[in-house]
Design a protein around this motif. Sequence first.
Motif, PDB file in Angstrom:
ATOM      1  N   THR A  31     -47.606 -75.515   3.410  1.00  0.00           N
ATOM      2  CA  THR A  31     -48.098 -74.716   2.644  1.00  0.00           C
ATOM      3  C   THR A  31     -49.561 -73.987   3.726  1.00  0.00           C
ATOM      4  N   GLN A  32     -49.628 -74.955   4.370  1.00  0.00           N
ATOM      5  CA  GLN A  32     -50.582 -73.839   5.372  1.00  0.00           C
ATOM      6  C   GLN A  32     -50.210 -73.398   6.586  1.00  0.00           C
ATOM      7  N   VAL A  40     -43.881 -68.255  15.536  1.00  0.00           N
ATOM      8  CA  VAL A  40     -42.186 -67.935  14.831  1.00  0.00           C
ATOM      9  C   VAL A  40     -41.798 -66.125  14.926  1.00  0.00           C
ATOM     10  N   GLN A  41     -42.330 -65.315  13.672  1.00  0.00           N
ATOM     11  CA  GLN A  41     -42.552 -63.741  14.531  1.00  0.00           C
ATOM     12  C   GLN A  41     -42.503 -63.610  15.239  1.00  0.00           C
ATOM     13  N   PHE A  51     -36.552 -59.296  11.244  1.00  0.00           N
ATOM     14  CA  PHE A  51     -37.124 -60.577  10.164  1.00  0.00           C
ATOM     15  C   PHE A  51     -37.581 -60.374   9.259  1.00  0.00           C
ATOM     16  N   GLU A  52     -37.858 -60.603   7.933  1.00  0.00           N
ATOM     17  CA  GLU A  52     -38.774 -60.312   6.555  1.00  0.00           C
ATOM     18  C   GLU A  52     -39.365 -61.258   6.489  1.00  0.00           C
ATOM     19  N   ASN A  53     -40.956 -62.021   6.009  1.00  0.00           N
ATOM     20  CA  ASN A  53     -41.792 -62.965   6.148  1.00  0.00           C
ATOM     21  C   ASN A  53     -42.137 -62.363   4.026  1.00  0.00           C
ATOM     22  N   GLY A  54     -43.587 -63.667   4.794  1.00  0.00           N
ATOM     23  CA  GLY A  54     -44.200 -63.548   3.208  1.00  0.00           C
ATOM     24  C   GLY A  54     -43.742 -64.545   1.931  1.00  0.00           C
ATOM     25  N   PHE A  55     -41.834 -65.217   2.375  1.00  0.00           N
ATOM     26  CA  PHE A  55     -41.281 -66.028   1.403  1.00  0.00           C
ATOM     27  C   PHE A  55     -42.438 -67.308   0.656  1.00  0.00           C
ATOM     28  N   ALA A  56     -42.604 -68.288   0.277  1.00  0.00           N
ATOM     29  CA  ALA A  56     -43.170 -69.425  -0.028  1.00  0.00           C
ATOM     30  C   ALA A  56     -44.227 -68.309   0.812  1.00  0.00           C
ATOM     31  N   LYS A  57     -45.108 -67.905   0.828  1.00  0.00           N
ATOM     32  CA  LYS A  57     -46.481 -67.735   1.572  1.00  0.00           C
ATOM     33  C   LYS A  57     -46.212 -67.856   3.392  1.00  0.00           C
ATOM     34  N   THR A  58     -45.446 -68.246   3.860  1.00  0.00           N
ATOM     35  CA  THR A  58     -45.487 -68.338   5.325  1.00  0.00           C
ATOM     36  C   THR A  58     -44.393 -68.276   5.241  1.00  0.00           C
ATOM     37  N   PHE A 134     -36.864 -69.551   7.907  1.00  0.00           N
ATOM     38  CA  PHE A 134     -38.148 -70.761   8.510  1.00  0.00           C
ATOM     39  C   PHE A 134     -38.769 -71.288   7.492  1.00  0.00           C
ATOM     40  N   GLN A 135     -38.567 -72.513   6.753  1.00  0.00           N
ATOM     41  CA  GLN A 135     -38.926 -73.153   5.216  1.00  0.00           C
ATOM     42  C   GLN A 135     -40.699 -73.956   6.026  1.00  0.00           C
ATOM     43  N   PRO A 136     -41.397 -73.415   4.732  1.00  0.00           N
ATOM     44  CA  PRO A 136     -42.228 -74.309   5.274  1.00  0.00           C
ATOM     45  C   PRO A 136     -42.612 -74.947   3.854  1.00  0.00           C
TER      46      PRO A 136
END
Length: 402
Positions: A31-32, A40-41, A51-58, A134-136
């Motif tokens: 989560t950090q 990654v981005q 790409f899209e981002n912000g899924f599960a915050k990171t 890319f999963q946190p």
Amino acid sequence: MQEVIQTYMNEIKDDLIKMRRHLHQNPELSTQEWETSKFVQSKLEEFGIPFENGFAKTGALGIIKGGHQGKTVALRADMDALPIQELNSHDFVSKNENVMHACGHDAHTSMLLSTGYILNKMREHIHGTVLLVFQPAEENSPVGGSQRMLDDGVFDTYPPDVIYGQHVWPNLPAGQMGIRDKEMMGASDRFKIIVKGKGGHASMPHLTNDAVVMTGHLITSLQSIVSRNLDPLEASVVTIGKINGGYGHNVIADKVELEGTIRTYNPEIRERLKERFHTITNQVVQAFDGEVEIEYLEGYPATINTPEWAEVARESATKMLGDDAVPQVNPSLAGEDFSRFLHKYPGAFIWLGTQIEDKENQAPLHDPNFKLNEKALPHGSAFLAQVAIDTLNKLRSDYDEQ
């Protein structure tokens, strides 16, 4: 196709190792993963991958649209590290105190970025869409990051027809992969028990109710679940990993806390074990006139591969690494957050052999001395590219036959 993949793999190979070492030096806990996500981005931008981002915050989602219409396949890598102080001495050890990539997620992220580079260069050969997930927070059991990504709509626009994940595996040599048709990894539940009695002086036990004695009987009784209440042909484990109680050598304890984990494959066995766990815990403590509090957290479900896509993965690995690349392997009762993706979409989870050449000194996953064989990482990237293309081609062929 293998030659084309290898050509682009050779272009990105040095960068693959650099990316892995950069991430290894800069690990972030579940989560950090803010800087990891930015890295990654930045690489996706450099490679020209939308790409899209912000899924599960990171979390981030790379999107590679092929030059031809077709189905969608997703490839997943996890990004988080563990709260472990690294004890290695190589020149890219962790810079962050008590944080280490001791489970190889630095390699997973770097390999998926490299796979993205390869597939983006091969867009005109691709029939369909490839998603780079890319999963946190994979290590953040029982919450995890996969379900949060799903809840945040990571696949709302591009629902995958098939999804694959990959994990470095120190028990297999470089050049081999572990692929099973069904059970791959276990369900991982956890618990905390507080046993309460009445404390007092060690010389006057008749005036007390010893929580340590209750706990000793409880630990022994809990081990009887697997040996006497469950099918011996179904794998399961009950482990007490932590005990805390007491004040001194001459004090009878009024409270003991235990923490542990339960691992299973079969959902019916999982439910039966949970039922017996609660019954035995309550009844043993009640037999000693004590009180008990139970916190039981259901973690990741078992990671169960879809046989059809496990076979495709096996064929892809054989193409890349040869006929002896996929030996028979036993499943592991270690937990894996990828299981929640597999509960929603068909696919497979694969182990990538990363055993170091000095195998006698190979530390296991989650160990402060964990190391991996970087020679295996190009194999992992090339395999992901191959299995993505093979899967899309099979999906196309199946559709044409219909």
